[in-house]
Motif scaffolding. Structure first.
Motif, mmCIF file in Angstrom:
data_model
loop_
_atom_site.group_PDB
_atom_site.id
_atom_site.type_symbol
_atom_site.label_atom_id
_atom_site.label_comp_id
_atom_site.label_asym_id
_atom_site.label_seq_id
_atom_site.Cartn_x
_atom_site.Cartn_y
_atom_site.Cartn_z
ATOM 1 N N LYS A 1 12.594 -3.753 -6.126
ATOM 2 C CA LYS A 1 11.863 -5.015 -6.018
ATOM 3 C C LYS A 1 11.465 -5.319 -4.572
ATOM 4 O O LYS A 1 11.371 -6.476 -4.174
ATOM 5 C CB LYS A 1 12.685 -6.160 -6.616
ATOM 6 N N SER A 2 11.214 -4.276 -3.799
ATOM 7 C CA SER A 2 10.627 -4.466 -2.472
ATOM 8 C C SER A 2 9.183 -4.916 -2.623
ATOM 9 O O SER A 2 8.507 -4.551 -3.583
ATOM 10 C CB SER A 2 10.665 -3.158 -1.675
ATOM 11 N N TRP A 3 8.711 -5.682 -1.650
ATOM 12 C CA TRP A 3 7.313 -6.111 -1.666
ATOM 13 C C TRP A 3 6.429 -5.027 -1.062
ATOM 14 O O TRP A 3 6.773 -4.404 -0.053
ATOM 15 C CB TRP A 3 7.136 -7.386 -0.850
ATOM 16 N N ILE A 4 5.288 -4.831 -1.683
ATOM 17 C CA ILE A 4 4.267 -3.938 -1.125
ATOM 18 C C ILE A 4 2.909 -4.626 -1.250
ATOM 19 O O ILE A 4 2.745 -5.578 -2.020
ATOM 20 C CB ILE A 4 4.233 -2.564 -1.829
ATOM 21 N N VAL A 5 1.949 -4.147 -0.483
ATOM 22 C CA VAL A 5 0.548 -4.515 -0.684
ATOM 23 C C VAL A 5 -0.141 -3.282 -1.242
ATOM 24 O O VAL A 5 -0.062 -2.199 -0.654
ATOM 25 C CB VAL A 5 -0.121 -4.957 0.631
ATOM 26 N N GLY A 6 -0.781 -3.436 -2.387
ATOM 27 C CA GLY A 6 -1.424 -2.307 -3.035
ATOM 28 C C GLY A 6 -2.931 -2.455 -3.074
ATOM 29 O O GLY A 6 -3.456 -3.561 -3.222
ATOM 30 N N ILE A 7 -3.628 -1.335 -2.912
ATOM 31 C CA ILE A 7 -5.085 -1.314 -3.064
ATOM 32 C C ILE A 7 -5.458 -0.146 -3.969
ATOM 33 O O ILE A 7 -4.704 0.827 -4.097
ATOM 34 C CB ILE A 7 -5.824 -1.179 -1.714
ATOM 35 N N GLN A 8 -6.605 -0.262 -4.593
ATOM 36 C CA GLN A 8 -7.110 0.802 -5.457
ATOM 37 C C GLN A 8 -8.596 0.986 -5.176
ATOM 38 O O GLN A 8 -9.375 0.039 -5.289
ATOM 39 C CB GLN A 8 -6.885 0.461 -6.926
ATOM 40 N N ILE A 9 -8.970 2.204 -4.801
ATOM 41 C CA ILE A 9 -10.361 2.531 -4.482
ATOM 42 C C ILE A 9 -10.716 3.839 -5.174
ATOM 43 O O ILE A 9 -9.966 4.816 -5.093
ATOM 44 C CB ILE A 9 -10.573 2.666 -2.954
ATOM 45 N N ASN A 10 -11.840 3.841 -5.877
ATOM 46 C CA ASN A 10 -12.302 5.046 -6.587
ATOM 47 C C ASN A 10 -11.238 5.603 -7.529
ATOM 48 O O ASN A 10 -11.077 6.820 -7.671
ATOM 49 C CB ASN A 10 -12.722 6.135 -5.584
ATOM 50 N N LYS B 1 -2.972 3.151 -3.277
ATOM 51 C CA LYS B 1 -2.135 3.317 -2.095
ATOM 52 C C LYS B 1 -1.324 2.049 -1.884
ATOM 53 O O LYS B 1 -1.812 0.937 -2.114
ATOM 54 C CB LYS B 1 -2.981 3.617 -0.856
ATOM 55 N N ALA B 2 -0.078 2.223 -1.454
ATOM 56 C CA ALA B 2 0.831 1.096 -1.247
ATOM 57 C C ALA B 2 1.256 1.031 0.212
ATOM 58 O O ALA B 2 1.490 2.061 0.856
ATOM 59 C CB ALA B 2 2.061 1.234 -2.143
ATOM 60 N N TYR B 3 1.361 -0.196 0.718
ATOM 61 C CA TYR B 3 1.769 -0.454 2.096
ATOM 62 C C TYR B 3 3.024 -1.315 2.073
ATOM 63 O O TYR B 3 3.045 -2.384 1.455
ATOM 64 C CB TYR B 3 0.649 -1.165 2.864
ATOM 65 N N ASP B 4 4.060 -0.849 2.732
ATOM 66 C CA ASP B 4 5.338 -1.556 2.764
ATOM 67 C C ASP B 4 5.183 -2.895 3.484
ATOM 68 O O ASP B 4 4.652 -2.960 4.598
ATOM 69 C CB ASP B 4 6.365 -0.670 3.482
ATOM 70 N N TRP C 1 7.477 -3.122 -5.749
ATOM 71 C CA TRP C 1 7.235 -1.686 -5.690
ATOM 72 C C TRP C 1 7.383 -1.045 -7.070
ATOM 73 O O TRP C 1 6.615 -0.157 -7.443
ATOM 74 C CB TRP C 1 8.181 -1.052 -4.682
ATOM 75 N N HIS C 2 8.358 -1.489 -7.873
ATOM 76 C CA HIS C 2 8.543 -0.869 -9.193
ATOM 77 C C HIS C 2 7.309 -1.063 -10.061
ATOM 78 O O HIS C 2 6.939 -0.181 -10.841
ATOM 79 C CB HIS C 2 9.792 -1.416 -9.890
ATOM 80 N N PRO D 1 1.060 5.637 -11.113
ATOM 81 C CA PRO D 1 2.051 6.712 -10.914
ATOM 82 C C PRO D 1 1.682 7.732 -9.849
ATOM 83 O O PRO D 1 2.558 8.395 -9.311
ATOM 84 C CB PRO D 1 2.147 7.360 -12.302
ATOM 85 N N GLY D 2 0.423 7.863 -9.507
ATOM 86 C CA GLY D 2 0.027 8.816 -8.471
ATOM 87 C C GLY D 2 -0.214 8.164 -7.126
ATOM 88 O O GLY D 2 -0.853 8.761 -6.252
ATOM 89 N N THR D 3 0.306 6.954 -6.942
ATOM 90 C CA THR D 3 0.004 6.199 -5.731
ATOM 91 C C THR D 3 0.455 6.905 -4.455
ATOM 92 O O THR D 3 1.484 7.585 -4.430
ATOM 93 C CB THR D 3 0.656 4.806 -5.789
ATOM 94 N N GLU D 4 -0.330 6.741 -3.409
ATOM 95 C CA GLU D 4 0.092 7.179 -2.082
ATOM 96 C C GLU D 4 0.930 6.077 -1.448
ATOM 97 O O GLU D 4 0.825 4.902 -1.815
ATOM 98 C CB GLU D 4 -1.121 7.479 -1.196
ATOM 99 N N MET D 5 1.752 6.457 -0.485
ATOM 100 C CA MET D 5 2.577 5.506 0.254
ATOM 101 C C MET D 5 2.209 5.607 1.733
ATOM 102 O O MET D 5 2.249 6.698 2.311
ATOM 103 C CB MET D 5 4.063 5.810 0.047
ATOM 104 N N TYR D 6 1.855 4.475 2.327
ATOM 105 C CA TYR D 6 1.516 4.483 3.747
ATOM 106 C C TYR D 6 2.777 4.675 4.576
ATOM 107 O O TYR D 6 3.761 3.961 4.415
ATOM 108 C CB TYR D 6 0.848 3.168 4.148
ATOM 109 N N LYS D 7 2.742 5.660 5.420
ATOM 110 C CA LYS D 7 3.838 5.896 6.356
ATOM 111 C C LYS D 7 3.250 5.995 7.751
ATOM 112 O O LYS D 7 2.290 6.736 7.979
ATOM 113 C CB LYS D 7 4.579 7.191 6.000
ATOM 114 N N LYS D 8 3.824 5.250 8.667
ATOM 115 C CA LYS D 8 3.304 5.222 10.039
ATOM 116 C C LYS D 8 3.472 6.576 10.693
ATOM 117 O O LYS D 8 4.506 7.207 10.586
ATOM 118 C CB LYS D 8 4.050 4.151 10.847
#
Length: 395
Positions: A277-286, A290-293, A380-381, A388-395
């Motif tokens: 149950k962490s918070w993320i910001v999610g976007i979907q393009i095409n 992708k998820a951002y912590d 996040w869940h 299910p195929g989401t990318e995760m932003y990592k710095k």
């Protein structure tokens, strides 16, 4: 022996039907982690036929017991009949979603001058053709959906607190306006049932996942999440949804939801990164996600990224709650943004200054405005389950 077998079989059918009908579509232990939606839908659609079959098996041997058996057998059977009656009542009048969460009886909208909602409350905001409305999350989170209209366009504003997902849809299906009711949840996400076809629609995607319209999708309407004060700054003529006095006590159950400090184990935030149950910001393009912590966004305040060929920037305001995702390409230039804490503003690679409405207020790009990229803050869940195929932003 045959009568006993029929009696037990009929009783088990009756008990299992009432329990499983609700168990599969409500957040009972273990119920939301399996793919049981087709079974749940079958039971829901044919429940009266299943009940009749159970009663046909159960009633004749029951009557025989009450007429011809010893007192202790009658007493034991009477206890089971009362048990079934209690389960029938609880699972049909207490545990069903639309018996727990109701639509507003008084849909109240106020101007900024008349508004009673704290400006620090989170809202889902919608703006169409110059008209704007704000829907406080701790209100629509209880109702799960509110039907309204903006600039003459009917809307269905939805929120699932267990997924922390806010979505706005057009309530038209194949060109026909539909009324929806909350029917339950699947994989912790709210589901709605349309009045005409009885199809079940997933809140997070607007897609029908069971019934005659399975695979059909509602049209999503662009929306933004931020604190009410930030929305009013952007749309000073906005209307703001007010609490319905009828549900004043129900709203109290969501106090602390905005900040993630609510007592409910299903709705309370995990403060760590990439937890259930962490918070993320999610976007979907095409069609890609992708998820951002949220913790990373809090640390950086500004994240420049490129996803699916789109240059984007995520910005967190000083209130640590209002966030924005914008396309950072302006006039064929891909800008890089930095945060100037001293002036509470964004600066880009040309030296231009931008405010929190995405407007350039100084520099060579003064007068330009960044376009909004649809984004969502959620658990996040939820994002992981439905992307299910989401990318995760990592710095």
């Amino acid at each position: 022996m045959k009568r006993t077998l029929l009696l037990i079989t009929g009783l088990l059918i009756l008990l299992a039907t009432e329990i499983l009908r609700v168990y599969f579509i409500m957040p009972f232990p273990g119920s939301q982690r399996s793919n049981t939606i087709d079974i749940a839908y079958f039971i829901g659609q044919y429940i009266w036929w299943i009940r009749i079959a159970g009663l046909i098996l159960f009633v004749p041997p029951m009557l025989h017991v009450f007429r011809h058996s010893r007192w202790w057998k009658k007493t034991l059977l009477g206890i089971f009949v009362l048990l079934y009656a209690g389960i029938f009542y609880m699972f049909n009048f207490k545990f069903l979603a639309d018996k727990m969460f109701y639509q507003p009886q008084n849909k109240l909208l106020a101007t900024v001058g008349e508004n009673k909602i704290d400006s620090n409350k989170l809202i889902i905001g919608v703006a169409i053709n110059g008209q704007a409305k704000a829907y406080p999350i701790e209100l629509i989170g209880y109702h799960h959906q509110v039907q309204d209209s903006i600039a003459g366009q009917p809307l269905m504003i939805t929120y699932c607190t267990v997924c922390r997902t806010g979505r706005v849809y057009s309530p038209f299906v194949n060109g026909k306006f539909q009324h929806f009711r909350l029917v339950g949840m699947d994989h912790f996400n709210a589901m709605f049932e349309d009045a005409d076809t009885k199809s079940w629609w997933r809140q997070v995607s607007g897609v029908a996942i069971a019934g005659p319209l399975k695979g059909t999708a509602l049209k999503e309407i662009p929306s933004e999440q931020m604190r009410l004060g930030a929305w009013i700054r952007k749309y000073p003529n906005t209307l703001v949804m007010q609490p319905d006095p009828v549900f004043a006590n129900r709203y109290k159950g969501l106090e602390g939801f905005d900040a993630g400090t609510i007592n409910s184990s299903l709705e309370k935030r995990d403060s760590g990164s990439w937890q259930f149950k962490s918070w993320i910001v999610g976007i979907q393009i095409n069609g890609k996600a992708k998820a951002y912590d949220w913790n990373e966004l809090t640390r950086q305040r500004v994240i420049n990224d490129t996803f699916q060929g789109t240059a984007i920037v995520l910005v967190l305001e000083n209130d640590n709650a209002s966030y924005h995702v914008w396309n950072r390409q302006v006039n064929d230039k891909q800008l890089l943004f930095t945060w100037d804490a001293s002036t509470y503003s964004l600066k880009d690679s040309t030296g231009s200054v931008w405010n929190m409405n995405g407007e350039s207020i100084d520099g060579v790009l003064k007068g330009n405005k960044l376009s909004v990229v649809q984004s969502y803050q959620e658990f996040w869940h939820s994002w992981q389950s439905f992307h299910p195929g989401t990318e995760m932003y990592k710095k």
